[in-house]
Scaffold this motif. Sequence first.
Motif, PDB file in Angstrom:
ATOM      1  N   SER A 121      39.819  58.420  87.453  1.00 35.82           N
ATOM      2  CA  SER A 121      40.942  59.235  87.949  1.00 35.82           C
ATOM      3  C   SER A 121      42.051  58.281  88.372  1.00 35.82           C
ATOM      4  CB  SER A 121      40.509  60.051  89.175  1.00 35.82           C
ATOM      5  OG  SER A 121      39.338  60.787  88.922  1.00 35.82           O
ATOM      6  N   VAL A 122      43.299  58.728  88.370  1.00 37.03           N
ATOM      7  CA  VAL A 122      44.368  57.874  88.886  1.00 37.03           C
ATOM      8  C   VAL A 122      44.062  57.521  90.336  1.00 37.03           C
ATOM      9  CG1 VAL A 122      46.198  58.732  87.342  1.00 37.03           C
ATOM     10  CG2 VAL A 122      45.816  59.856  89.564  1.00 37.03           C
ATOM     11  N   THR A 173      42.222  65.856  81.555  1.00 40.71           N
ATOM     12  CA  THR A 173      42.025  66.436  82.898  1.00 40.71           C
ATOM     13  C   THR A 173      41.007  65.667  83.723  1.00 40.71           C
ATOM     14  OG1 THR A 173      42.228  68.589  81.751  1.00 40.71           O
ATOM     15  CG2 THR A 173      41.605  68.620  84.082  1.00 40.71           C
ATOM     16  N   LEU A 174      39.942  65.206  83.088  1.00 41.73           N
ATOM     17  CA  LEU A 174      38.746  64.672  83.760  1.00 41.73           C
ATOM     18  C   LEU A 174      38.305  65.667  84.837  1.00 41.73           C
ATOM     19  CD1 LEU A 174      36.822  62.186  83.642  1.00 41.73           C
ATOM     20  CD2 LEU A 174      38.177  61.183  85.473  1.00 41.73           C
ATOM     21  N   SER A 194      44.182  64.148  89.207  1.00 42.97           N
ATOM     22  CA  SER A 194      45.637  64.069  89.001  1.00 42.97           C
ATOM     23  C   SER A 194      46.247  65.468  88.885  1.00 42.97           C
ATOM     24  CB  SER A 194      45.973  63.236  87.762  1.00 42.97           C
ATOM     25  OG  SER A 194      45.280  63.706  86.622  1.00 42.97           O
ATOM     26  N   LEU A 201      44.798  69.728  79.473  1.00 44.36           N
ATOM     27  CA  LEU A 201      43.954  69.764  78.276  1.00 44.36           C
ATOM     28  C   LEU A 201      42.795  68.783  78.414  1.00 44.36           C
ATOM     29  CD1 LEU A 201      46.806  69.646  75.580  1.00 44.36           C
ATOM     30  CD2 LEU A 201      45.974  71.604  76.934  1.00 44.36           C
ATOM     31  N   GLU A 202      41.601  69.260  78.081  1.00 40.87           N
ATOM     32  CA  GLU A 202      40.410  68.420  78.256  1.00 40.87           C
ATOM     33  C   GLU A 202      39.413  68.699  77.135  1.00 40.87           C
ATOM     34  OE1 GLU A 202      39.318  65.848  80.309  1.00 40.87           O
ATOM     35  OE2 GLU A 202      37.682  66.002  78.855  1.00 40.87           O
ATOM     36  N   SER A 230      36.235  67.650  77.032  1.00 40.70           N
ATOM     37  CA  SER A 230      34.840  67.779  77.459  1.00 40.70           C
ATOM     38  C   SER A 230      34.654  69.024  78.322  1.00 40.70           C
ATOM     39  CB  SER A 230      34.428  66.533  78.263  1.00 40.70           C
ATOM     40  OG  SER A 230      33.368  66.848  79.143  1.00 40.70           O
ATOM     41  N   GLY A 254      39.345  71.537  74.625  1.00 37.28           N
ATOM     42  CA  GLY A 254      39.375  71.244  73.201  1.00 37.28           C
ATOM     43  C   GLY A 254      40.039  69.900  72.974  1.00 37.28           C
TER      44      GLY A 254
HETATM   45  N1  SAH Z   1      44.064  62.472  84.388  1.00 33.40           N
HETATM   46  C1  SAH Z   1      42.740  62.318  84.982  1.00 33.40           C
HETATM   47  C2  SAH Z   1      41.931  61.244  84.276  1.00 33.40           C
HETATM   48  C3  SAH Z   1      41.754  61.501  82.809  1.00 33.40           C
HETATM   49  S1  SAH Z   1      40.485  60.474  82.086  1.00 33.40           S
HETATM   50  C4  SAH Z   1      42.910  61.932  86.444  1.00 33.40           C
HETATM   51  O1  SAH Z   1      43.646  60.973  86.707  1.00 33.40           O
HETATM   52  O2  SAH Z   1      42.304  62.569  87.312  1.00 33.40           O
HETATM   53  C5  SAH Z   1      40.685  60.900  80.401  1.00 33.40           C
HETATM   54  C6  SAH Z   1      40.170  62.300  80.055  1.00 33.40           C
HETATM   55  O3  SAH Z   1      40.656  62.586  78.732  1.00 33.40           O
HETATM   56  C7  SAH Z   1      38.643  62.403  79.987  1.00 33.40           C
HETATM   57  O4  SAH Z   1      38.191  63.468  80.775  1.00 33.40           O
HETATM   58  C8  SAH Z   1      38.362  62.658  78.507  1.00 33.40           C
HETATM   59  O5  SAH Z   1      37.250  63.516  78.270  1.00 33.40           O
HETATM   60  C9  SAH Z   1      39.648  63.313  78.048  1.00 33.40           C
HETATM   61  N2  SAH Z   1      39.894  63.205  76.594  1.00 33.40           N
HETATM   62  C10 SAH Z   1      39.561  62.192  75.775  1.00 33.40           C
HETATM   63  N3  SAH Z   1      39.943  62.450  74.515  1.00 33.40           N
HETATM   64  C11 SAH Z   1      40.545  63.656  74.534  1.00 33.40           C
HETATM   65  C12 SAH Z   1      41.159  64.472  73.533  1.00 33.40           C
HETATM   66  N4  SAH Z   1      41.216  64.088  72.257  1.00 33.40           N
HETATM   67  N5  SAH Z   1      41.677  65.658  73.912  1.00 33.40           N
HETATM   68  C13 SAH Z   1      41.620  66.061  75.210  1.00 33.40           C
HETATM   69  N6  SAH Z   1      41.055  65.327  76.189  1.00 33.40           N
HETATM   70  C14 SAH Z   1      40.527  64.150  75.867  1.00 33.40           C
END
Ligand code: SAH
Length: 228
Positions: free
Chosen positions: A40-41, A66-67, A71, A88-89, A91, A116
């Motif tokens: 996360s940031v 999103t993780l 953030s 967008l996420e 997982s 997605g």
């Molecule tokens: N912004 C978050 C951290 C994101 S970490 C914060 O600071 O709290 C990166 C995230 O991107 C992970 O959860 C990962 O599953 C997602 N991710 C990776 N590839 C992706 C894709 N192609 N499409 C959408 N999300 C994706």
Amino acid sequence: MSQAIWSAVEHYTVSTLHAKDDALERALAACEAAGLPPISVAPAEGKLLHLFARACGATRILEIGTLGGYSAIWLARALPAGGRLITLEISPEHASVAASNLAAADLSERVEIRVGRALDLLPGIEREMDRPFDLVFVDADKQSNAEYVRWGVRLTRPGGVIIVDNVVRAGEVADAGSTDERVLGVRRMNQVLVNDPYVAPRVDATAIQTVGSKGYDGFAFIAVKHPE
Ligand code: SAH
Ligand code: DHB
Ligand code: MG
């Protein structure tokens, strides 16, 4: 100058300038308990995103990656009543941790998590959006950064901003010989920002290096210009 002093200054900054925040702390704890990667940031970066969103009066924010929603909490809290964050996420597991963290922070109404592959979701967002985004935060798979920036430019109003996380990677971004796909993704993005016939005329960009609990990394800031 290294990690110990970066962390000490981060601790000093956050303990001096940030109010204690149970929702954010609980969100990070929930991410850790769920076994999410600790990416996360950092708190000061989250607050910087929040302050930027407020400074540009954002009412529509898009986040890619999103993780656990850390953030997203910072960004969504910058929105006025009626404002919206779409995040967008890829997982479903991460998205469900995020949904529960956003609910606990009382932000479910303002935030929509879409699950997605971001590149598959973005065309639908473009089709249905009533007005463009004021701010886009890109923080997903770094290999796709060039495409995310191109989408960001399509979806952001003139005067809006696109912020991209992790564009320095402990300095490796300056290594023209790097074979790390994530570094190559950032370098491709930078080339798109200055050379792409659609993107380059529409943006002005720079990158800022950061140090702290997340090591040595940085943000790119990309302003979407008003037509000339
Ligand atoms: N912004 C978050 C951290 C994101 S970490 C914060 O600071 O709290 C990166 C995230 O991107 C992970 O959860 C990962 O599953 C997602 N991710 C990776 N590839 C992706 C894709 N192609 N499409 C959408 N999300 C994706
Ligand atoms: C990684 C991804 C991030 O978004 C981040 O802020 C730090 C690290 C990673 O994939 O290693
Ligand atoms: Mg990141």
